[in-house]
Enzyme design. Structure first.
Site, PDB file in Angstrom:
ATOM      1  N   ASP A 146     -20.680 -16.672  22.391  1.00 52.08           N
ATOM      2  CA  ASP A 146     -21.153 -17.768  21.636  1.00 52.08           C
ATOM      3  C   ASP A 146     -20.330 -19.093  22.268  1.00 52.08           C
ATOM      4  O   ASP A 146     -19.092 -19.347  22.241  1.00 52.08           O
ATOM      5  CB  ASP A 146     -20.426 -17.777  20.192  1.00 52.08           C
ATOM      6  CG  ASP A 146     -20.564 -19.064  19.402  1.00 52.08           C
ATOM      7  OD1 ASP A 146     -21.253 -20.133  19.829  1.00 52.08           O
ATOM      8  OD2 ASP A 146     -20.026 -19.297  18.202  1.00 52.08           O
ATOM      9  N   LYS A 157     -21.608 -29.330  25.563  1.00 48.55           N
ATOM     10  CA  LYS A 157     -22.800 -28.624  25.374  1.00 48.55           C
ATOM     11  C   LYS A 157     -23.806 -29.616  24.857  1.00 48.55           C
ATOM     12  O   LYS A 157     -25.185 -29.370  25.143  1.00 48.55           O
ATOM     13  CB  LYS A 157     -22.586 -27.674  24.186  1.00 48.55           C
ATOM     14  CG  LYS A 157     -23.653 -26.851  23.561  1.00 48.55           C
ATOM     15  CD  LYS A 157     -23.125 -25.923  22.622  1.00 48.55           C
ATOM     16  CE  LYS A 157     -24.202 -25.338  21.857  1.00 48.55           C
ATOM     17  NZ  LYS A 157     -23.863 -24.216  20.830  1.00 48.55           N
ATOM     18  N   GLU A 192     -28.539 -19.284  17.981  1.00 50.80           N
ATOM     19  CA  GLU A 192     -27.438 -18.798  17.106  1.00 50.80           C
ATOM     20  C   GLU A 192     -27.684 -18.358  15.646  1.00 50.80           C
ATOM     21  O   GLU A 192     -27.013 -17.441  15.057  1.00 50.80           O
ATOM     22  CB  GLU A 192     -26.584 -20.214  16.823  1.00 50.80           C
ATOM     23  CG  GLU A 192     -26.061 -20.523  18.249  1.00 50.80           C
ATOM     24  CD  GLU A 192     -25.655 -22.026  18.433  1.00 50.80           C
ATOM     25  OE1 GLU A 192     -25.408 -22.982  17.523  1.00 50.80           O
ATOM     26  OE2 GLU A 192     -25.092 -22.400  19.546  1.00 50.80           O
ATOM     27  N   ASP A 246     -25.491 -23.691   8.883  1.00 47.30           N
ATOM     28  CA  ASP A 246     -24.448 -23.633  10.078  1.00 47.30           C
ATOM     29  C   ASP A 246     -23.776 -25.156  10.296  1.00 47.30           C
ATOM     30  O   ASP A 246     -24.280 -26.165  10.728  1.00 47.30           O
ATOM     31  CB  ASP A 246     -24.977 -23.169  11.394  1.00 47.30           C
ATOM     32  CG  ASP A 246     -23.915 -23.306  12.462  1.00 47.30           C
ATOM     33  OD1 ASP A 246     -22.785 -23.570  12.513  1.00 47.30           O
ATOM     34  OD2 ASP A 246     -24.194 -22.532  13.534  1.00 47.30           O
TER      35      ASP A 246
END
Ligand code: AMP
Length: 573
Positions: A10, A71, A148, A172
């Site tokens: 992850d 990211k 994800e 999330d």
């Protein structure tokens, strides 16, 4: 195993983790730590590249030589300056991936050259490509990129991703991003139907709201203006985050920080209610995104089978309650929301290695296991009440003991049955084991304890103990997670159970039942096992009538019905 290992990663905005399936279970790879690597790269005082916590710790003091949240830049033609040099986002991400790869190699004691990496569902092709390139720079061939929310669904559904169609909402909320996705599992394929969110919303915003509140407090109470004072704000930031995390557990928290400046000490109480008011608008926005995701996927709220909570900030209790209010389902949060995506990546990695993940277990039980017991309630005798001992979604390994009582004097046996399911009527669940427990001559109401131990490999051990004598039986059932198959049922016909649970509305006042009546009831229970379906129904009806009469202390009526029951039993062999 000769297959080259594949790790699951992850690669998060704030934190990253690596997982691997050891035999049957995905595990976060740890070296005596929590397994969480801050996605942070920096250069230290000596000019060396540093990755993880050390880099994050220097971020406030040396922002010019620390890179956070790379990211967000993936897939963009951006050069990232770092201590006089320039790096691409892929190169910075590769440093994080390399750290994880080397950690995996140290722990596993062999080289690792392949990985599955997760990305947000909304990542474009360019962003996915950049993630693959980052892997290649780190010496990892990325065998698959997965979304994800897909990974989260895999972590929760694990080996149970079967043929059954399931629609899952993944909420999330991390440190700086919010995503909500609708995931469909069908024919063992996991598909993201819709995804939306806000990539500038997360726990950092909630910390900032507390910081603003503290700043106001300092101004009002101490006439102190700390805006613009970076050192003080950095201290307030850690106080705020600590307080926020505490409020996920407790209704109030005290924020204390001595010598915030000179001799001014900060000491203030923050309630969950006040905190919730601060963030209500943000959370409302996430709920609007939930509605949008449902609309985009063409799903009504009633069409959602499960809600999964992912990301550290999803631990805020208000989120669960708002989701429950809207979708009428309790969100699942059994798997650590910080590790859920990595665990799912680990499962996908195992699939890529050709491992049959139908046996892959996550550390919760996907099913409820319990037994059947007779219960006397207002409606009479219910002979097959399902008494759950281990509830679905409980963390494994787990052990639970429940107490039961014999119903009649000198009860000869208790049939200990193991069912898997959720139905209140035990017979509507799946019978996976049935064991005879011969009892000693004891008075009605004698205690029997029943213990279930369930481990990560799906091995269920049971132990029943007769308290008076210590006599016991033990049994082991293997692979209970694979018991959806009705062929596994060991006894096709469920039998009446002869013990009654503690906490049942009523134990039928066993001591007060005259022995001729208990004799008939005992015989009835024995013959019930061999009776035809039709006779069973009649026996149960009569037993209920007898119990009702006994409850009313009307033994005369009870005896009349007993005679009728005796006549019926006479013909049953
Ligand atoms: P993630 O990006 O998923 O690692 O989430 C990190 C964010 O979750 C940070 O903002 C943390 O402060 C926040 N967080 C972690 N634990 C809790 C908690 N128990 N309650 C509220 N927020 C939390």
């Amino acid at each position: 195993m000769n297959t080259p290992p594949i790790i699951g990663i992850d690669l998060g905005t704030t934190n990253s983790e690596v997982a691997f399936v050891h035999t049957t279970r995905p595990e976060i790879l740890r070296e005596g730590d929590d397994g969480i690597l801050p996605s942070c790269v920096g250069v230290d005082d000596d000019g060396r590249l540093i990755v993880g916590a050390t880099a994050r710790n220097q971020a406030v003091a040396y922002p010019e030589r620390t890179v956070l949240s790379v990211k967000r830049k993936m897939g963009k033609e951006k050069e990232i300056p770092l201590a006089g040099k320039s790096y691409s986002p892929q190169e910075i991400s590769a440093l994080i991936l390399k750290e994880l790869k080397e950690k995996a190699e140290r722990i596993m004691g062999r080289g690792v050259a392949h990985a599955v990496i997760t990305v947000p569902a909304y990542f474009t092709d360019a962003q996915r490509q950049a993630t693959k390139e980052a892997g290649a720079i780190a010496g990892l061939e990325v065998v698959r990129i997965i979304n994800e929310p897909t990974a989260a669904a895999l972590a929760y559904e694990g080996g149970n991703v079967g043929d059954e169609k399931r629609t899952i909402l993944v909420y999330d909320l991390g440190g700086g991003t919010f995503d909500v996705s609708i995931v469909r599992i069908e024919d063992r394929v996991v598909e993201v139907l819709a995804t939306t969110g806000d990539n500038r919303l997360g726990g950092d915003d909630f910390d900032n709201r507390i910081i603003q509140w503290l700043t106001r407090e300092l101004k009002q109470k101490h006439h102190l203006d700390v805006t613009g004072n970076r050192a003080v704000l950095a201290r307030l930031k850690s106080c705020a985050e600590r307080a926020k995390i505490e409020l996920s557990q407790a209704p109030t928290t005290r924020i204390e920080e001595d010598h915030i400046t000179g001799d001014i000490h900060l000491s203030v109480e923050l309630t969950r209610k006040t905190f919730e008011e601060m963030i209500r608008e943000d959370i409302d926005r996430t709920m609007q995104s939930v509605t949008k995701a449902l609309r985009d996927a063409g799903i009504t709220p009633g069409g959602i089978d499960r809600i999964l909570l992912v990301g550290g900030s999803s631990r805020i209790p208000m989120i669960s309650s708002m989701l429950k209010e809207r979708l009428k389902i309790d969100p699942s949060k059994e798997i650590d929301p910080d590790l859920c995506v990595a665990l799912g990546a680990g499962i996908q990695a195992a699939r890529e290695m050709g491992i049959d993940t139908s046996g892959v277990l996550i550390d919760i039980t996907p099913y409820t296991f319990g037994t059947s017991a007779a219960e006397v309630n207002n409606e009479g005798l219910d002979p097959h009440v399902f008494i759950p001992l281990i509830k679905r979604n409980t963390k494994l390994p787990v052990s639970h003991t429940e107490t039961f009582y014999t119903m009649v004097d000198n009860q000869e046996l208790a049939l200990i049955q193991v069912f898997q399911g959720e139905n209140r009527n035990a017979l509507d669940n799946i019978l996976i084991g049935s064991y005879r427990f011969d009892l000693s001559d004891n008075a009605a109401g004698s205690m029997i304890t029943l213990k279930y131990d369930l481990d990560l490999n799906g091995i269920l051990k049971l132990e029943a103990v007769e308290k008076e004598t210590g006599r016991k039986i033990n049994a082991v059932i293997d692979n209970v997670f694979a018991c959806e198959d009705p062929d596994r049922v060991r006894t096709s016909q469920a039998k009446i159970n002869v013990f009654s649970p503690m906490g049942a509305a009523h134990n039928p006042g066993a001591e007060t039942i005259p022995s001729d009546i208990t004799d008939t009831l005992t015989l009835a229970r024995e013959k019930l096992n061999v009776a035809s379906k039709e006779d069973q129904d009649e026996i149960i009806d009569l037993m209920e009538e007898i119990t009702d009469a006994v409850e009313d202390k009307d033994f005369e009526t009870a005896r009349v019905i007993c005679d009728e029951l005796d006549d019926l039993l006479f013909y049953i062999d």
